[in-house]
Design a protein around this motif. Sequence first.
Motif, short mmCIF file in Angstrom:
data_model
loop_
_atom_site.label_atom_id
_atom_site.label_comp_id
_atom_site.label_asym_id
_atom_site.label_seq_id
_atom_site.Cartn_x
_atom_site.Cartn_y
_atom_site.Cartn_z
N SER A 1 0.83 -1.21 0.00
CA SER A 1 0.00 0.00 0.00
C SER A 1 0.87 1.26 0.00
O SER A 1 0.40 2.35 -0.27
N VAL A 2 2.15 1.08 0.32
CA VAL A 2 3.11 2.19 0.23
C VAL A 2 4.21 1.74 -0.73
O VAL A 2 4.32 0.54 -1.00
N PRO A 3 5.03 2.66 -1.27
CA PRO A 3 6.09 2.23 -2.19
C PRO A 3 6.96 1.14 -1.56
O PRO A 3 7.40 1.28 -0.42
N CYS A 4 7.15 0.06 -2.31
CA CYS A 4 7.86 -1.09 -1.75
C CYS A 4 8.72 -1.69 -2.86
O CYS A 4 8.23 -1.94 -3.97
N PRO A 5 10.03 -1.89 -2.63
CA PRO A 5 10.91 -2.40 -3.69
C PRO A 5 10.56 -3.83 -4.09
O PRO A 5 10.94 -4.30 -5.17
N GLY A 6 9.83 -4.52 -3.24
CA GLY A 6 9.49 -5.92 -3.51
C GLY A 6 9.47 -6.70 -2.22
O GLY A 6 9.73 -6.14 -1.14
N ILE A 7 9.16 -7.98 -2.35
CA ILE A 7 9.01 -8.80 -1.16
C ILE A 7 9.44 -10.22 -1.52
O ILE A 7 9.46 -10.58 -2.69
N VAL A 8 9.81 -11.01 -0.52
CA VAL A 8 10.23 -12.38 -0.79
C VAL A 8 9.29 -13.34 -0.06
O VAL A 8 9.03 -13.17 1.13
N ILE A 9 8.78 -14.32 -0.81
CA ILE A 9 7.88 -15.31 -0.23
C ILE A 9 8.63 -16.63 -0.18
O ILE A 9 9.17 -17.08 -1.20
N LYS A 10 8.69 -17.25 1.01
CA LYS A 10 9.47 -18.49 1.14
C LYS A 10 8.63 -19.59 1.77
O LYS A 10 8.06 -19.40 2.85
N ALA A 11 8.59 -20.74 1.09
CA ALA A 11 8.01 -21.94 1.71
C ALA A 11 8.95 -22.34 2.85
O ALA A 11 10.17 -22.29 2.70
N ASP A 12 8.38 -22.73 3.99
CA ASP A 12 9.21 -22.93 5.18
C ASP A 12 10.19 -24.10 5.06
O ASP A 12 11.31 -24.02 5.51
N GLY A 13 9.74 -25.21 4.49
CA GLY A 13 10.54 -26.43 4.52
C GLY A 13 11.44 -26.60 3.32
O GLY A 13 11.58 -25.70 2.50
N LEU A 14 12.08 -27.78 3.21
CA LEU A 14 12.94 -28.07 2.06
C LEU A 14 12.09 -28.21 0.81
O LEU A 14 11.17 -29.00 0.77
N ALA A 15 12.39 -27.41 -0.22
CA ALA A 15 11.60 -27.47 -1.45
C ALA A 15 12.53 -27.60 -2.65
O ALA A 15 12.29 -27.03 -3.70
N ALA A 16 13.61 -28.36 -2.46
CA ALA A 16 14.59 -28.61 -3.53
C ALA A 16 15.03 -27.30 -4.20
O ALA A 16 15.16 -27.22 -5.41
N GLY A 17 15.25 -26.28 -3.38
CA GLY A 17 15.77 -25.01 -3.89
C GLY A 17 14.73 -24.18 -4.64
O GLY A 17 15.06 -23.16 -5.22
N LYS A 18 13.47 -24.63 -4.64
CA LYS A 18 12.48 -23.93 -5.46
C LYS A 18 11.51 -23.07 -4.65
O LYS A 18 10.72 -22.33 -5.22
N GLY A 19 11.53 -23.18 -3.34
CA GLY A 19 10.49 -22.54 -2.53
C GLY A 19 10.70 -21.08 -2.21
O GLY A 19 10.14 -20.57 -1.25
N VAL A 20 11.52 -20.36 -3.00
CA VAL A 20 11.76 -18.94 -2.73
C VAL A 20 11.31 -18.13 -3.94
O VAL A 20 11.78 -18.36 -5.05
N ILE A 21 10.38 -17.20 -3.74
CA ILE A 21 9.90 -16.40 -4.87
C ILE A 21 10.08 -14.92 -4.55
O ILE A 21 9.62 -14.43 -3.52
N LEU A 22 10.77 -14.20 -5.45
CA LEU A 22 10.92 -12.76 -5.30
C LEU A 22 9.77 -12.10 -6.07
O LEU A 22 9.57 -12.40 -7.24
N ALA A 23 9.02 -11.24 -5.40
CA ALA A 23 7.88 -10.60 -6.06
C ALA A 23 8.05 -9.09 -5.97
O ALA A 23 8.33 -8.55 -4.90
N TYR A 24 7.86 -8.42 -7.13
CA TYR A 24 8.10 -6.98 -7.17
C TYR A 24 6.81 -6.17 -7.20
O TYR A 24 6.84 -4.96 -7.23
N ASN A 25 5.67 -6.89 -7.24
CA ASN A 25 4.39 -6.18 -7.15
C ASN A 25 3.39 -7.07 -6.41
O ASN A 25 3.64 -8.26 -6.20
N LEU A 26 2.27 -6.47 -6.04
CA LEU A 26 1.29 -7.18 -5.20
C LEU A 26 0.74 -8.42 -5.90
O LEU A 26 0.58 -9.48 -5.30
N LYS A 27 0.49 -8.27 -7.22
CA LYS A 27 -0.10 -9.39 -7.96
C LYS A 27 0.81 -10.63 -7.90
O LYS A 27 0.36 -11.73 -7.58
N ASP A 28 2.09 -10.42 -8.18
CA ASP A 28 3.02 -11.56 -8.15
C ASP A 28 3.16 -12.12 -6.74
O ASP A 28 3.33 -13.32 -6.54
N ALA A 29 3.12 -11.20 -5.76
CA ALA A 29 3.26 -11.66 -4.37
C ALA A 29 2.08 -12.53 -3.97
O ALA A 29 2.25 -13.59 -3.36
#
Length: 426
Positions: free
Chosen positions: A138-166
């Motif tokens: 809701s305020v200017p934000c460079p982006g956010i990182v969403i992480k699955a908590d457990g082991l996800a074979a290196g795939k559970g980390v997503i960098l999102a630069y807007n609300l839709k992707d997040a």
Amino acid sequence: MRILVIGSGGREHALCWKLAQSPKAEKVYCAPGNVGIAKVAECLDININETDRLLQFAKENHINLTVVGPEAPLCDGLVDAFRKEGLIIFGPDKSSARLEGSKSFAKMFMMKHGIPTASSMAFTEAEPATHYLKDKFSVPCPGIVIKADGLAAGKGVILAYNLKDALNALDQCFGGSFGDAGRKVLIEELLIGEEASILALTDGNTIIPLATSQDHKRAGERDTGPNTGGMGAYSPAPVVTPDLFKEIDEKVLKRFLKGIQTDKLYYRGIIYAGVMVTAAGPKVLEFNVRFGDPETQAVLMRMKSDLADVMIKTAMGRLSEVILEWTDEPAVCVVMASGGYPEAYKKGFPISGLEDAEDEGAVVFHAGTALKDGKVVNNGGRVLGVTAKGADIKAAIDNAYKAVKEIYWLDCFFRNDIGRRALERK
Ligand code: AMP
Ligand code: GLY
């Protein structure tokens, strides 16, 4: 000394290659190993998750030291099982392996012990997480990182630069894309900077950093395209200046050691901190409880010390007796991958030029290879780690690529810019 290495990737090839050079190594086994490893160690038909068979083999063959490569057996308690039988093993126990196996556990550990890291919140339900994200954007934000908590074979980390992707990333996690690993989700501050891999040995009493290194996580040149397990590495990483190294030693490694002591975590192995060098100083992105792949290929090329001696002393709690020695020559590892990796790819194409590449002075570490009709073929995403040293970083890069150019199979690809950041700093 009779040594058993567990794993089958490029990292394990590098470990076996270095261990086999030790005058103290009477015999090196690897379970299950791969085609390249078979040249320096005896490969066993035992998988990394067959704890009982690994134990039986170690006992029957009087193994003096077992070294665990990948995180999965550590998180499953392989070290606990070996210790129960009085066997000497290099790696943290199951409880300590949560530092990699659970991102929320690692985050709590870092917060508790004052280790600098990105701020974050954990969620187990979609609704409050959605509110949190909407609030953030809701305020200017460079982006956010969403992480699955457990082991996800290196795939559970997503960098999102807007609300839709997040919000999409959140749906993926809670929607089951990462299995059980996504039941809990961490939403984290996006850190901006250059990454470095800081690996250190610890036996719970002493902590000693290895030479620094840097990975190249993205599939495409100039760090574009999807994340991979790592497309190349070099050591040392000049982004870690001597002053920064001191700061990381104080704020990350020493605090880590104090943390495992305070929390009574059994740890005799490698701790690998993925560090982001930000304008506000170094911050830990993640802990891994094992050697990095492909960082290990580059780092071990530079190690002058006897790795078998270093590892057994670590596993026996005598790390204070160790002094590590390194060559000043940088090393570069270029990963050659199957076309399409990290998505779907074809296997079974014959690989040519392996010997010619080694004639160029490089070491070709095998990861996803197999033998078919007597020929070496590609059999995985990351196939080879072509590794070379040089008088300076430019020479190391040139030497590695000279060897890469000798190797060919249908569909093969590699990044042409491994080491670029180090070169640009010169
Ligand atoms: P992790 O498994 O947590 O290391 O995440 C994999 C990769 O995602 C890291 O190597 C970084 O490139 C990136 N990453 C993870 N967390 C962050 C963060 N907080 N800010 C920026 N990039 C991140
Ligand atoms: N090179 C990244 C990793 O080993 O996790």
